[in-house]
Design a protein around this motif. Sequence first.
Motif, short mmCIF file in Angstrom:
data_model
loop_
_atom_site.label_atom_id
_atom_site.label_comp_id
_atom_site.label_asym_id
_atom_site.label_seq_id
_atom_site.Cartn_x
_atom_site.Cartn_y
_atom_site.Cartn_z
N LEU A 254 -3.47 15.67 -6.83
CA LEU A 254 -4.54 14.72 -7.13
C LEU A 254 -4.24 13.34 -6.55
O LEU A 254 -5.11 12.70 -5.95
N THR A 255 -3.01 12.89 -6.71
CA THR A 255 -2.63 11.58 -6.19
C THR A 255 -2.70 11.57 -4.66
O THR A 255 -3.15 10.60 -4.05
N THR A 256 -2.25 12.65 -4.04
CA THR A 256 -2.30 12.75 -2.58
C THR A 256 -3.74 12.74 -2.08
O THR A 256 -4.07 12.07 -1.09
N MET A 257 -4.61 13.47 -2.76
CA MET A 257 -6.03 13.48 -2.39
C MET A 257 -6.63 12.08 -2.50
O MET A 257 -7.35 11.63 -1.61
N LEU A 258 -6.32 11.41 -3.61
CA LEU A 258 -6.85 10.06 -3.82
C LEU A 258 -6.39 9.11 -2.73
O LEU A 258 -7.20 8.41 -2.10
N ALA A 259 -5.08 9.08 -2.48
CA ALA A 259 -4.54 8.13 -1.51
C ALA A 259 -5.03 8.42 -0.10
O ALA A 259 -5.41 7.51 0.64
N ALA A 260 -5.01 9.69 0.29
CA ALA A 260 -5.32 10.04 1.68
C ALA A 260 -6.78 9.84 2.02
O ALA A 260 -7.11 9.34 3.10
N HIS A 261 -7.68 10.21 1.13
CA HIS A 261 -9.10 10.11 1.51
C HIS A 261 -9.55 8.66 1.52
O HIS A 261 -10.44 8.28 2.28
N HIS A 262 -8.93 7.83 0.69
CA HIS A 262 -9.31 6.43 0.70
C HIS A 262 -8.80 5.72 1.96
O HIS A 262 -9.52 4.96 2.59
N THR A 263 -7.53 5.98 2.30
CA THR A 263 -6.91 5.14 3.30
C THR A 263 -7.21 5.57 4.73
O THR A 263 -7.55 4.74 5.58
N THR A 264 -7.09 6.86 5.04
CA THR A 264 -7.23 7.30 6.43
C THR A 264 -8.64 7.09 6.94
O THR A 264 -8.85 6.55 8.03
N GLY A 265 -9.64 7.50 6.15
CA GLY A 265 -11.02 7.31 6.58
C GLY A 265 -11.38 5.85 6.76
O GLY A 265 -12.09 5.48 7.70
#
Length: 448
Positions: A254-265
């Motif tokens: 969950l934390t990885t999903m949150l961090a990655a979708h916010h930052t990379t896009g």
Amino acid sequence: MPDGGIDRIPGPPAGGDGVKAIVAAGGLHNYQLKLHAEFGPVVRFPLPGADVAVSVADPVLLEATAEINKRPEKLFEFLEPLQESGNVQTLPEDEHVPWRRVMLSVLAGRPSHEAHFAQFTALTASMADRWAENAARGPVELQKDLSELSLRMICEYALGNGLRSEEAAGRVVSAFEDVLTDYLARLYQMDVGGTEEERRVRSEEALAYLRATVDEVLTAHRERGTTEHADRSDLVAALVRAGESPARIRDTVLTTMLAAHHTTGVAISWTLYLLARHPEVAERATEEVDRVLGDRTAPDYGDLRPLSYLDTVLREAMRLYPPGPYGAREATEDLTLGEYTVPAGTTIFYPFWAVHMNPEHWPDPEVFDPDRFTPEASAQRHRFAYIPFGLGPRSCEGSVLAMVEAKLVLAMLLKRFRFQMAPDQTVTPVERFVLWAAEDIRMDLTPR
């Protein structure tokens, strides 16, 4: 000789309303720019959740904090609703070190990047096809579409199967926003729409949906099984083999999903925004993409390294618009920061944006100049002058993966489209846990 006492550090008057000042500045990242412009490289200020914090915008002074392996727990309480096994962002050092080692073994490893590269390419091609079909209907909303793409990519990566539709990805994005918006409203006492009870209900329903979504795919993962060496490319398998509990695995995902979708896009969208505003840079980057790819519409994994100018463009975009605009540590012993002594237990604040705009290390810091990141220029700069992913043992575990994804997506989009800002819009950076554009970034596309 450093003089003791945090009160000696310059900053706004003690006892001020930190929340009010942050809101008035337009968010914590803007507030940091203002503080450092007024008070210098080391600033004492009231920070909600930490009483008083010390913000450091001088990369030389950051050296003294580089090995701290503790985050202030109160500042990361907003993630606790997503966690059941203990907040993975504030794990004590003895738990954090082995957990981080497992994360890096997958997220930073070439085998995992290559194993998922074809699926990343297919997801990007699908979005680009949709953009091409709808190009005549009006501008695209970059941050909305690219955040959903990033979410689908990280789900495929972290879970071994993706969210197979834009609708599912959009619902997960909305669920994260509902959970975090409720926190933002409570922390900063902001009016973000709806009553407190309405926000609480939406947040609880969103959290239940997120947990159910991850549980569903984790169940499928267990049923599918893994090979002996799958943990080199499969995050869940690596966590299982390391003996992490099911609750810790779900929390990590969950934390990885949150961090990655916010930052990379968001990083990709700010890069395209800057390219649209600087057509000469866009032309140079596009020429490089054409030269490396030839007649192909997508790069192979081995093509990413030769895309060296595109790499400098992306890095300069993240200097000007760092996706995550700040970080924080808690001093575990007394620290010397220049002429000041900071006592143990103090929250040390990393204002990434202010560091990146420090004119002592970045001449004409507001100018977009990718050539700042040639190997020769970078070699002359302090290693902590550029920290979009943080620094030290709590830096972002997914930084290498994020750069792979971003360069792939940018190469494919520049190969297929020319980007022009849609008319009659004002792009304003705002704090939404990342450096977001208030009304998104609307772009007109011309197929190449």
